[in-house]
Design an enzyme around this catalytic site. Structure first.
Site, short mmCIF file in Angstrom:
data_model
loop_
_atom_site.label_atom_id
_atom_site.label_comp_id
_atom_site.label_asym_id
_atom_site.label_seq_id
_atom_site.Cartn_x
_atom_site.Cartn_y
_atom_site.Cartn_z
N HIS A 93 0.86 -1.18 0.00
CA HIS A 93 0.00 0.00 0.00
C HIS A 93 0.90 1.23 0.00
CE1 HIS A 93 -2.91 2.99 1.37
NE2 HIS A 93 -3.86 2.15 0.98
N GLU A 141 -3.92 1.91 -7.39
CA GLU A 141 -4.38 3.02 -6.56
C GLU A 141 -3.46 4.22 -6.73
OE1 GLU A 141 -6.65 1.76 -2.66
OE2 GLU A 141 -4.52 1.31 -2.49
N ILE A 146 -5.86 8.93 -2.95
CA ILE A 146 -6.24 8.20 -1.74
C ILE A 146 -6.71 9.16 -0.65
CG2 ILE A 146 -5.38 6.75 0.14
CD1 ILE A 146 -3.58 5.36 -1.87
N ALA A 202 -11.36 2.50 2.16
CA ALA A 202 -11.13 2.62 3.60
C ALA A 202 -12.10 3.57 4.27
CB ALA A 202 -9.68 3.05 3.86
N SER A 203 -11.79 4.86 4.23
CA SER A 203 -12.52 5.84 5.04
C SER A 203 -14.01 5.91 4.75
CB SER A 203 -11.90 7.23 4.87
OG SER A 203 -11.90 7.63 3.51
#
Length: 227
Positions: A93, A141, A146, A202-203
């Site tokens: 990541h 990504e 991000i 994620a968030s």
């Protein structure tokens, strides 16, 4: 590893620490069962065993160290992750980058341990190099998107399409998923229409006021079948 898939990375968010990690994981499991879709969660190392013991959906580790089990203080080996109950591993990541030789070693060890392997990459060419290591999936990504709320499927669709085509041409057995800025079910749907086989986010889910409702929204496009 089953596709299409929604992978929820808990990162080190306070909202996903301790028992809160279990709450979000159970919400994801509920959605997976209700919609009949594939959802995996990736809790922090400290919550990994707790979450793995609490749900039946796949639980992935957010990363690992190249050290083998032994006298390596503060390191987390692939074997430790497997023993904690994880069924998969996310590598490289952008917030935890690795050298190519490290990714290769960890991928081989994880696959030997029976773990799913997802390698993150920032662009199509790096995704191709990652796919050459034979993971189950690569997640393209762009790091600049991000956490921004600017979905890669809308703001950099050409990156996604090129990755899907490039990896598909050379390594058809490696799935391409995508992530960065994914905030809505519409973003997920757009990613699938670009040819990906899932999304890493994620968030959007972890910081949602109601994780169940948000994950339900994010997962519905997976239930719709191939675009």
């Amino acid at each position: 590893m089953k596709f299409p898939i929604l992978i929820i990375n808990f990162k080190a968010y306070y909202e996903a620490s301790g028992r809160r990690a279990v709450h979000i994981a159970k919400a994801a499991e509920r959605v997976a069962k209700e919609l009949g879709v594939n959802i995996a969660v990736a809790p922090n190392h400290l919550e990994l065993a707790l979450v793995a013991q609490s749900v039946e959906i796949p639980v992935y580790a957010q990363g690992a160290d190249v050290e083998s089990p032994g006298a390596h203080t503060a390191h987390v080996a692939v074997d430790n992750i497997k023993e904690a109950g994880a069924s998969g591993l996310i590598l490289n990541h952008s917030e935890a980058p690795l050298r190519l030789n490290e990714i290769a070693k960890l991928t081989a060890r994880a696959k030997a341990a029976g773990l799913d392997v997802v390698i993150c990459a920032p662009d199509p060419r790096t995704s191709l190099a990652a796919a050459a290591l034979s993971p189950h999936a690569v997640a393209v990504e762009p790091p600049e998107l991000i956490g921004t709320g600017r979905a890669v499927s809308k703001y950099k669709p050409e990156t996604v399409v090129e990755t899907v085509q490039l990896v598909g041409r050379h390594f058809p057995d490696v799935a391409v998923i995508t992530g960065a800025g994914i905030e809505s079910g519409e973003d997920v749907e757009a990613a699938l229409k670009l040819g990906t086989r899932g999304v890493l986010l994620a968030s959007a889910a972890v910081k949602a006021k109601d994780p169940y409702l948000k994950i339900l929204e994010l997962a519905k496009p997976l239930a719709a079948g191939p675009p």
